[in-house]
Design an enzyme around this catalytic site. Structure first.
Site, mmCIF file in Angstrom:
data_model
loop_
_atom_site.group_PDB
_atom_site.id
_atom_site.type_symbol
_atom_site.label_atom_id
_atom_site.label_comp_id
_atom_site.label_asym_id
_atom_site.label_seq_id
_atom_site.Cartn_x
_atom_site.Cartn_y
_atom_site.Cartn_z
ATOM 1 N N ASP A 185 0.832 -1.197 0.000
ATOM 2 C CA ASP A 185 0.000 0.000 0.000
ATOM 3 C C ASP A 185 0.873 1.255 0.000
ATOM 4 O O ASP A 185 2.096 1.182 0.025
ATOM 5 C CB ASP A 185 -0.937 -0.006 1.204
ATOM 6 C CG ASP A 185 -0.224 -0.355 2.512
ATOM 7 O OD1 ASP A 185 0.930 0.104 2.703
ATOM 8 O OD2 ASP A 185 -0.803 -1.087 3.332
ATOM 9 N N ASP A 227 -0.752 3.112 -20.039
ATOM 10 C CA ASP A 227 -0.972 1.716 -20.406
ATOM 11 C C ASP A 227 -1.543 1.614 -21.823
ATOM 12 O O ASP A 227 -2.385 2.424 -22.232
ATOM 13 C CB ASP A 227 -1.953 1.102 -19.399
ATOM 14 C CG ASP A 227 -2.107 -0.397 -19.561
ATOM 15 O OD1 ASP A 227 -1.098 -1.104 -19.507
ATOM 16 O OD2 ASP A 227 -3.256 -0.851 -19.748
ATOM 17 N N GLU A 275 3.453 2.910 -22.930
ATOM 18 C CA GLU A 275 3.687 1.507 -23.261
ATOM 19 C C GLU A 275 3.363 1.348 -24.746
ATOM 20 O O GLU A 275 2.199 1.398 -25.139
ATOM 21 C CB GLU A 275 2.791 0.592 -22.421
ATOM 22 C CG GLU A 275 2.958 -0.873 -22.772
ATOM 23 C CD GLU A 275 1.860 -1.757 -22.198
ATOM 24 O OE1 GLU A 275 2.109 -2.966 -22.011
ATOM 25 O OE2 GLU A 275 0.744 -1.252 -21.945
#
Length: 543
Positions: free
Chosen positions: A43, A211, A272
């Site tokens: 976390d 992404d 990406e």
């Protein structure tokens, strides 16, 4: 070098004007980095407690994998709410605290953003399911009911890229069925993501890793692809022409760059871009688009001198033509770890030294600096959808996502405090032998090698920030690195990917991946197999 034929490849030139041009960026897989509250899941509290480690490593920035509320279908890459934090990781104030802590240490913070698809639990998709005529439905790719899928498009994770709704419609998902693709031809999608960028930039975040940056737009006529993507390829190519690398994608990155540049200082974007053609990858890093565009050919190459040399040379040339630095990556959360891929820790250490010498930025994946191998995860404990979608024929990515070993004091290896809940993925037996505390005390450990290499990058401007000339001599690669105009001290990186010792010219040994390598004698250095060195050149040429 007797018996070897020289094969010069290319000379590449570059410049540096901003922090990201030669940065060392450390990727954190948030669930697996450090557990701050004892629930077995990494976390933000855990990450904040370990920022000092990143500073001591010499990193310039930390990139955090998705932290958003998620449906849990794909490691956080199925987002329910882009302006929130999954409670298992903390809250928005924890992100603010992370940014403040990191900036106090001189570290930049990059978050991960997922614009190609949402979770099927996202409010838009839920509305689209209940009302086919809603504005939300137009933000996805829905096609009318039919007996067969609309075309031959395939999911990256295996199987068809189309699934049916309860009322018989088809919807597109290039990943799992729980990750419906957004329709970027709808301007409302772009407008919403503008707001998301500004939300996090206003919080102080320094940039995003994007992404599936090669995706987003699809063929508007939904025509068949001429082939099927294979995970063994270096990246997507003509076989995926209808679902990847549509020309319109560059409009989005210009739009995002304008948003990023509207801040002072400007924010940074790294995409990406998993395309087979490096020339196409370079287009994403043009001056008005993304600052960095990942190319994965080196990441996907086997231990092979021709493949390494040709990829490095071509990438330097491509990014020079685009006016951008080359980002380098050997490992990430989607690929088996280098130690396992290359067949030995020795080779992984050599590859690391090679990558850290190259002009441009180096992206490190948490744990590679410890020499972690791919972990064996029992099938019963696996969570990656690739394993399940392939019917178990593909192992999936859990093996590179096992929690980070911090100390060797107990079976949890310092990932969680003693007595905490079981980690979300099991920690393998013997994992403690790779622990940070153990390696920090060993001057010859892999962690020590990375620390020394990153430190030398700051002392020698030719490393990371210089100009590179690539030559392959049989199975030995030579990278001649020259600093920007006015800076002294050229450096040469040699890597011996053959099975026998090579003899290379060198004046002074700066660093070796094998600590047993001896200093050069008479201007010649004995370079063992599967070893890399950084040396100052002697002026002797043995080719």
């Amino acid at each position: 070098m007797p018996g070897m034929s020289a094969e010069p490849i290319v000379f590449s030139r570059g410049t540096r004007t901003a922090w990201w041009r030669d940065a060392v960026v450390y990727q954190v897989y948030l669930r697996s980095f450090a557990d701050g509250n004892g629930d077995g899941v990494g976390d933000f509290a855990g990450l904040r407690s370990r920022l000092g480690y990143l500073k001591s490593l010499g990193a310039d920035a930390v990139w955090v994998t998705p932290h958003y509320p998620s449906g849990g279908a794909d490691g956080g890459y199925d987002v329910i709410d882009y302006k929130a934090v999954d409670p298992v990781y903390g809250d928005v104030e924890e992100v603010r605290g992370l940014v403040e802590d990191a900036h106090g240490l001189g570290l930049k913070v990059l978050l991960d953003i997922v614009p190609n698809h949402t979770s099927d639990q996202h409010a838009w998709f839920q509305k689209a399911l209940s009302d086919p005529d809603s504005p939300e439905a137009a933000r996805y790719h829905f096609l009318p009911a039919s007996e067969e899928p609309p075309n031959n498009w395939q999911s990256m994770f295996g199987g068809p890229a189309w699934s049916r709704t309860p009322d018989g419609r088809w919807y597109l998902h290039l990943f799992t069925p729980r990750q419906p693709d957004l329709n970027w031809d709808n301007p409302e999608v772009a407008e919403d993501f503008d707001e998301t960028l500004r939300f996090w930039f206003d919080l102080g975040v320094d940039g995003f890793r994007v992404d599936v940056a090669y995706g987003l737009f699809k063929d508007p006529q939904y025509r068949d692809n001429p082939g099927v993507y294979s995970p063994t390829l270096f990246g997507h190519g003509p076989e995926q022409v209808m679902t990847t690398n549509q020309p319109r994608i560059h409009e989005i990155w210009r739009r995002w760059r304008a948003v990023a540049d509207s801040y002072e200082p400007g924010r940074m974007l790294v995409g990406e871009v998993s395309l087979a053609d490096l020339r196409q990858v370079g287009l994403y890093a043009r001056p008005d688009e993304l600052q960095h565009a990942f190319q994965f050919r080196l990441l996907k190459s086997k231990w092979d001198a021709p493949a390494f040399a040709e990829t490095i040379a071509e990438a330097l040339d491509v990014f020079e033509s685009a006016g951008a630095p080359a980002p380098w990556v050997l490992g990430n959360h989607d690929k088996a770890r280098q130690v396992t891929r290359y067949g030995s820790l020795r080779r992984a250490r050599a590859a690391a030294l090679l990558m850290l010498s190259l002009p441009g930025s180096a992206y490190l994946y948490a744990g590679e600096e410890l020499g972690l191998p791919e972990a064996e995860v029992p099938d019963a404990a696996k969570q990656d959808p690739i394993f399940f979608r392939s019917g178990g024929t593909r192992a999936g990515r859990d093996g590179c996502r096992v929690p980070m070993p911090w100390d060797d004091h107990d079976r949890l290896a310092g990932f969680s405090a003693a007595g905490s809940a079981e980690p979300w993925l099991p920690i393998p037996a013997g994992w403690q032998s790779y622990a940070v505390n153990r390696q920090a005390a060993d001057p010859h450990s892999t962690l020590s090698l990375y620390r020394q290499a990153i430190s030398l990058r700051s002392l020698y401007p030719a490393l990371g920030g210089g100009l590179g000339a690539v030559t392959r001599i049989g199975d030995v690669i030579r990278i001649d690195l020259v600093a920007r105009s006015g800076d002294p001290d050229p450096v040469t990186c040699w890597i011996n990917m053959s099975s026998s010792t090579a003899y290379v010219p060198a004046r002074k040994l700066l660093l070796a991946s094998d600590p047993q390598v001896a200093a050069p004698a008479g201007g010649i250095l004995a370079l063992p197999a599967d070893t890399a060195v950084w040396v100052t050149p002697s002026g002797v040429d043995l080719r």
